[in-house]
Design a protein around this motif. Sequence first.
Motif, PDB file in Angstrom:
ATOM      1  N   UNK A   5       3.644 -21.242  37.930  1.00 10.54           N
ATOM      2  CA  UNK A   5       2.686 -22.277  38.143  1.00 10.54           C
ATOM      3  C   UNK A   5       2.683 -22.551  39.659  1.00 10.54           C
ATOM      4  N   UNK A   6       2.473 -21.562  40.657  1.00 12.06           N
ATOM      5  CA  UNK A   6       2.332 -21.710  41.756  1.00 12.06           C
ATOM      6  C   UNK A   6       1.310 -22.775  42.341  1.00 12.06           C
ATOM      7  N   UNK A  14       2.366 -25.683  49.750  1.00 12.34           N
ATOM      8  CA  UNK A  14       2.555 -24.720  48.640  1.00 12.34           C
ATOM      9  C   UNK A  14       3.992 -24.893  48.132  1.00 12.34           C
ATOM     10  N   UNK A  15       4.020 -24.903  46.647  1.00 16.15           N
ATOM     11  CA  UNK A  15       5.237 -25.100  45.676  1.00 16.15           C
ATOM     12  C   UNK A  15       5.052 -24.603  44.603  1.00 16.15           C
ATOM     13  N   UNK A  20      13.387 -25.427  38.492  1.00 21.62           N
ATOM     14  CA  UNK A  20      14.471 -24.328  38.275  1.00 21.62           C
ATOM     15  C   UNK A  20      14.141 -23.154  39.057  1.00 21.62           C
ATOM     16  N   UNK A  21      12.963 -22.592  38.699  1.00 27.12           N
ATOM     17  CA  UNK A  21      12.448 -21.241  39.175  1.00 27.12           C
ATOM     18  C   UNK A  21      12.580 -21.575  40.865  1.00 27.12           C
ATOM     19  N   UNK A  26      15.061 -15.962  45.514  1.00 26.73           N
ATOM     20  CA  UNK A  26      13.936 -15.100  45.769  1.00 26.73           C
ATOM     21  C   UNK A  26      12.638 -16.019  45.741  1.00 26.73           C
ATOM     22  N   UNK A  27      12.625 -17.044  45.019  1.00 24.17           N
ATOM     23  CA  UNK A  27      11.316 -17.824  45.022  1.00 24.17           C
ATOM     24  C   UNK A  27      11.399 -18.625  46.268  1.00 24.17           C
ATOM     25  N   UNK A  28      12.606 -18.888  47.016  1.00 26.50           N
ATOM     26  CA  UNK A  28      12.550 -19.453  48.365  1.00 26.50           C
ATOM     27  C   UNK A  28      11.962 -18.785  49.176  1.00 26.50           C
ATOM     28  N   UNK A  29      12.241 -17.491  49.009  1.00 30.10           N
ATOM     29  CA  UNK A  29      11.986 -16.457  50.048  1.00 30.10           C
ATOM     30  C   UNK A  29      10.148 -16.340  49.648  1.00 30.10           C
ATOM     31  N   UNK A  30       9.611 -16.249  48.531  1.00 26.93           N
ATOM     32  CA  UNK A  30       8.288 -16.029  48.508  1.00 26.93           C
ATOM     33  C   UNK A  30       7.655 -17.246  49.046  1.00 26.93           C
ATOM     34  N   UNK A  31       8.051 -18.341  48.732  1.00 25.39           N
ATOM     35  CA  UNK A  31       7.573 -19.795  49.281  1.00 25.39           C
ATOM     36  C   UNK A  31       7.454 -19.598  51.030  1.00 25.39           C
TER      37      UNK A  31
END
Length: 148
Positions: A5-6, A14-15, A20-21, A26-31
């Motif tokens: 649920x980007x 953007x969040x 939890x994800x 890796x999620x922090x890097x994508x964001x």
Amino acid sequence: MLWGRLDIQANGTIRLQDEELASLRPARRILQILEEEVPKTPAEIEQHLRYYSLTDTPLSPTDFDRLLFTVVYSAYQVRSVQGLDKTTWTGFLSQLVDEIFRDLCKGLCPANTTLLQASWPWKEKPSHLASLKHFYRSNLARTKRDTS
């Protein structure tokens, strides 16, 4: 992670709605890429498209990530905007996807050949593109195979 649920707001926020994800590295890097490195205005995207089109060597991993996530950002814009803006973002999305295929083809495909077009059946694609089928199977093919 993109299906976690980007949420891309009109103000640029953007969040990931799945907290939890979102806490995973890796999620922090994508964001971070989406927030800091992806061009977000039509002028910025046009500038990046000019850069990509002039590059004859494969993109660096950083540039490829930026290109890939610019596609994601543009897809979200296509989904969320209306009117003439939708046409603009759809055009950017198409051009960005073409650049991904052009980059993947660098060094593998003969010069001056047609880029991959999603509507072509694999058997009708030029042989150098058809050979990519084994590396980039479509979701449709996977779905048919998994349900058979």
